[in-house]
Write a protein that holds these residues in place. Structure first.
Motif, PDB file in Angstrom:
ATOM      1  N   GLY A 167     -10.333 -10.969  -2.805  1.00 34.45           N
ATOM      2  CA  GLY A 167     -10.572  -9.819  -1.917  1.00 34.45           C
ATOM      3  C   GLY A 167     -11.184  -8.603  -2.578  1.00 34.45           C
ATOM      4  O   GLY A 167     -11.340  -7.552  -1.949  1.00 34.45           O
ATOM      5  N   TYR A 168     -11.551  -8.711  -3.854  1.00 34.55           N
ATOM      6  CA  TYR A 168     -12.068  -7.547  -4.581  1.00 34.55           C
ATOM      7  C   TYR A 168     -13.541  -7.267  -4.261  1.00 34.55           C
ATOM      8  O   TYR A 168     -13.985  -6.127  -4.349  1.00 34.55           O
ATOM      9  CB  TYR A 168     -11.862  -7.726  -6.094  1.00 34.55           C
ATOM     10  CG  TYR A 168     -10.405  -7.577  -6.473  1.00 34.55           C
ATOM     11  CD1 TYR A 168      -9.482  -8.576  -6.149  1.00 34.55           C
ATOM     12  CD2 TYR A 168      -9.929  -6.444  -7.099  1.00 34.55           C
ATOM     13  CE1 TYR A 168      -8.143  -8.445  -6.454  1.00 34.55           C
ATOM     14  CE2 TYR A 168      -8.584  -6.299  -7.414  1.00 34.55           C
ATOM     15  CZ  TYR A 168      -7.701  -7.302  -7.092  1.00 34.55           C
ATOM     16  OH  TYR A 168      -6.366  -7.161  -7.380  1.00 34.55           O
ATOM     17  N   GLU A 199      -8.118   4.227  -3.071  1.00 35.97           N
ATOM     18  CA  GLU A 199      -8.212   5.256  -2.026  1.00 35.97           C
ATOM     19  C   GLU A 199      -7.538   6.554  -2.471  1.00 35.97           C
ATOM     20  O   GLU A 199      -8.044   7.650  -2.235  1.00 35.97           O
ATOM     21  CB  GLU A 199      -7.608   4.733  -0.724  1.00 35.97           C
ATOM     22  CG  GLU A 199      -8.509   3.671  -0.082  1.00 35.97           C
ATOM     23  CD  GLU A 199      -7.867   2.972   1.113  1.00 35.97           C
ATOM     24  OE1 GLU A 199      -8.558   2.137   1.724  1.00 35.97           O
ATOM     25  OE2 GLU A 199      -6.690   3.232   1.428  1.00 35.97           O
ATOM     26  N   GLU A 251     -16.468  -1.939   0.466  1.00 36.91           N
ATOM     27  CA  GLU A 251     -15.931  -0.990   1.446  1.00 36.91           C
ATOM     28  C   GLU A 251     -15.596   0.389   0.840  1.00 36.91           C
ATOM     29  O   GLU A 251     -15.611   1.388   1.542  1.00 36.91           O
ATOM     30  CB  GLU A 251     -14.683  -1.587   2.112  1.00 36.91           C
ATOM     31  CG  GLU A 251     -15.041  -2.709   3.085  1.00 36.91           C
ATOM     32  CD  GLU A 251     -13.876  -3.659   3.330  1.00 36.91           C
ATOM     33  OE1 GLU A 251     -14.143  -4.811   3.709  1.00 36.91           O
ATOM     34  OE2 GLU A 251     -12.716  -3.255   3.136  1.00 36.91           O
ATOM     35  N   THR A 252     -15.260   0.410  -0.451  1.00 35.00           N
ATOM     36  CA  THR A 252     -14.845   1.689  -1.051  1.00 35.00           C
ATOM     37  C   THR A 252     -15.874   2.229  -2.049  1.00 35.00           C
ATOM     38  O   THR A 252     -15.665   3.297  -2.637  1.00 35.00           O
ATOM     39  CB  THR A 252     -13.493   1.533  -1.788  1.00 35.00           C
ATOM     40  OG1 THR A 252     -13.636   0.504  -2.773  1.00 35.00           O
ATOM     41  CG2 THR A 252     -12.379   1.184  -0.846  1.00 35.00           C
ATOM     42  N   ARG A 301      -6.389  -1.491  -3.545  1.00 29.46           N
ATOM     43  CA  ARG A 301      -7.052  -0.690  -2.489  1.00 29.46           C
ATOM     44  C   ARG A 301      -6.343   0.667  -2.330  1.00 29.46           C
ATOM     45  O   ARG A 301      -6.992   1.710  -2.279  1.00 29.46           O
ATOM     46  CB  ARG A 301      -7.041  -1.459  -1.157  1.00 29.46           C
ATOM     47  CG  ARG A 301      -7.713  -0.700  -0.016  1.00 29.46           C
ATOM     48  CD  ARG A 301      -7.633  -1.491   1.281  1.00 29.46           C
ATOM     49  NE  ARG A 301      -8.500  -2.653   1.265  1.00 29.46           N
ATOM     50  CZ  ARG A 301      -9.794  -2.639   1.607  1.00 29.46           C
ATOM     51  NH1 ARG A 301     -10.358  -1.514   2.004  1.00 29.46           N
ATOM     52  NH2 ARG A 301     -10.503  -3.737   1.563  1.00 29.46           N
ATOM     53  N   ALA A 352       0.841  -1.202   0.000  1.00 29.30           N
ATOM     54  CA  ALA A 352       0.000   0.000   0.000  1.00 29.30           C
ATOM     55  C   ALA A 352       0.878   1.254   0.000  1.00 29.30           C
ATOM     56  O   ALA A 352       0.671   2.177  -0.802  1.00 29.30           O
ATOM     57  CB  ALA A 352      -0.930  -0.008   1.212  1.00 29.30           C
ATOM     58  N   VAL A 375      -4.728  -7.367  -3.787  1.00 27.67           N
ATOM     59  CA  VAL A 375      -5.796  -6.395  -3.588  1.00 27.67           C
ATOM     60  C   VAL A 375      -5.288  -5.190  -2.785  1.00 27.67           C
ATOM     61  O   VAL A 375      -5.829  -4.083  -2.918  1.00 27.67           O
ATOM     62  CB  VAL A 375      -7.029  -7.068  -2.928  1.00 27.67           C
ATOM     63  CG1 VAL A 375      -6.779  -7.380  -1.457  1.00 27.67           C
ATOM     64  CG2 VAL A 375      -8.277  -6.218  -3.101  1.00 27.67           C
ATOM     65  N   SER A 376      -4.233  -5.361  -2.011  1.00 31.23           N
ATOM     66  CA  SER A 376      -3.715  -4.229  -1.221  1.00 31.23           C
ATOM     67  C   SER A 376      -3.194  -3.115  -2.134  1.00 31.23           C
ATOM     68  O   SER A 376      -3.288  -1.933  -1.802  1.00 31.23           O
ATOM     69  CB  SER A 376      -2.612  -4.701  -0.260  1.00 31.23           C
ATOM     70  OG  SER A 376      -1.659  -5.448  -0.968  1.00 31.23           O
ATOM     71  N   LEU A 427     -13.396  -5.258  -1.172  1.00 31.68           N
ATOM     72  CA  LEU A 427     -12.867  -3.925  -1.513  1.00 31.68           C
ATOM     73  C   LEU A 427     -13.964  -3.056  -2.138  1.00 31.68           C
ATOM     74  O   LEU A 427     -14.123  -1.882  -1.776  1.00 31.68           O
ATOM     75  CB  LEU A 427     -11.694  -4.066  -2.496  1.00 31.68           C
ATOM     76  CG  LEU A 427     -11.175  -2.748  -3.090  1.00 31.68           C
ATOM     77  CD1 LEU A 427     -10.497  -1.893  -2.032  1.00 31.68           C
ATOM     78  CD2 LEU A 427     -10.196  -3.016  -4.241  1.00 31.68           C
TER      79      LEU A 427
END
Ligand code: SF4
Length: 367
Positions: free
Chosen positions: A95-96, A65, A102-103, A61, A15, A57-58, A99
């Motif tokens: 994990g998408y 963001e 959440e986003t 993400r 990240a 996914v990190s 994501l």
């Protein structure tokens, strides 16, 4: 950031590395609020990124963001898994799905998205409309090995923007040529390569190599030329990269490139091992226009046989690919296309474990 530049970030925090690369690049100047932004990761199959096949996914993400902090509200993550796997499942496993929830970004399964047929030189190619309709397309490939093209990175990741029928057809029209051609239609504005732990011998993952770096570029040919060299190949050995350069998609001239590294390099690769792995299995396969998924399952099965110490007992080649459709006669066939051969494993693509069981039984019976 200029097309001839590559920014490389070493580290162990994906990240923070992503944010730093975006800051170093200055791309904020060209991604404006109001734009539709498309993100194209590599989710070739439903396998966690730790296995070396899919985009972490990190990274995505941190990218999402950052874009949202810049005022971008229309972001779509778009992908299509390879033939035989479900993109929806890949979104979840990788994990998408979490994501997106959440986003508040959109997920688009390109397997079911509208397409358009376009002319690319002498080829008529069907591509998904969505990546053509965004204002800014960010390609997020994994740098990894590929059992048919040796290496896959930016250019080949665009193959996830075409329907499944077209993916299979590419293998009947030379694979490299249509990959290069489709890149004249699908323009990438930015490429952020996940080179954290790609599997450098097989696109389906399983043997990740910790390399701990991300690469940012604007020219997919330059990115791929760098990745090829890193993995021990000349650009010309990765045919679709050389073809894309010839078609004017970009420049693979690394002597003219400005390569700016930051952070301490830690991961190392054994280039000889990469070449050895690809070559070791080829002699056991008679491949005629095989889809990637089918070819990869054969490699997976042969690797398992090798681990069991049985590979050298195999004296016949395995027939795989669309070129075997309608062929009847003796032989060992893999996949529905080669179902006319006397002994075969069915499936489109077949289950790798079924191939292993088939080969074990074949070796048992023939000794
Ligand atoms: S069986 Fe034929 S069409 Fe199906 S994945 Fe294999 S090569 Fe492709």
């Amino acid at each position: 950031m200029q097309a001839h530049q590559l920014l490389i970030q070493h580290g162990d925090n994906p990240a923070a590395m992503t944010r730093r690369l975006l800051e170093r690049s200055g791309v904020r100047q060209e991604i404006k609020p109001g734009m539709k932004v498309g993100l194209k990761p590599n989710l070739v199959m439903a396998k966690p990124a730790s296995e070396g096949a899919t985009t972490h996914v990190s990274i995505v993400r941190a990218l999402v963001e950052t874009l949202q902090e810049w005022g971008i509200t229309d972001i779509t993550i778009m992908e299509s898994a390879w033939v035989g796997d479900s993109t929806r499942k890949a979104f979840k496993v990788c994990g998408y799905e979490a994501l997106a929830q959440e986003t508040n970004v959109k997920l688009l399964d390109l397997k079911t998205a509208p397409t358009v047929t376009l002319q690319a030189g002498s080829l008529k190619l069907k591509v998904c409309k969505a990546p053509l309709e965004v204002d800014y397309l960010i390609n997020l490939p994994v740098m990894k090995g590929h059992c048919q093209t040796r290496m896959t990175c930016a250019l080949k990741n665009m193959k996830g923007c075409i329907p499944d029928t077209e993916k299979s057809r590419y293998h009947t029209i030379g694979l490299h040529e249509p990959i290069a051609a489709v890149n004249t239609l699908l323009k990438q504005n930015l490429i952020l390569v996940d080179a954290l732990n790609g599997d450098l011998t097989y696109e389906g993952g399983g043997s990740p190599v910790p390399l701990n770096r991300l690469i940012l570029g604007k020219d997919p040919v330059l990115v791929d030329a760098w990745a090829a060299r890193f993995m021990g190949y000349q650009m010309e050995e990765i045919e679709h990269v050389a073809l894309a350069a010839a078609k004017g998609v970009g420049s693979g001239d690394l002597t003219q490139a400005e390569i700016l590294q930051e952070g301490k390099a830690t991961g190392k690769i054994d280039q000889k091992a990469i070449r050895g792995d690809a070559a070791a299995f080829k002699r056991y396969i008679d491949e005629r226009s095989a889809c990637s998924a089918c070819y990869a399952t054969v490699i997976h099965a042969l690797r398992q046989l090798e681990h069991q110490g049985k590979l050298t007992q195999l004296k016949e080649t395995l027939a795989v690919g669309q070129g075997f459709q309608g062929i009847l006669g003796p032989g060992l066939g893999i996949g529905t296309c080669a179902a006319g051969l006397e002994q075969h494993v069915d499936g489109c693509p077949p289950d790798p474990e079924a191939i292993v069981a088939f080969l074990e039984a074949y070796l048992r019976d023939s000794h």
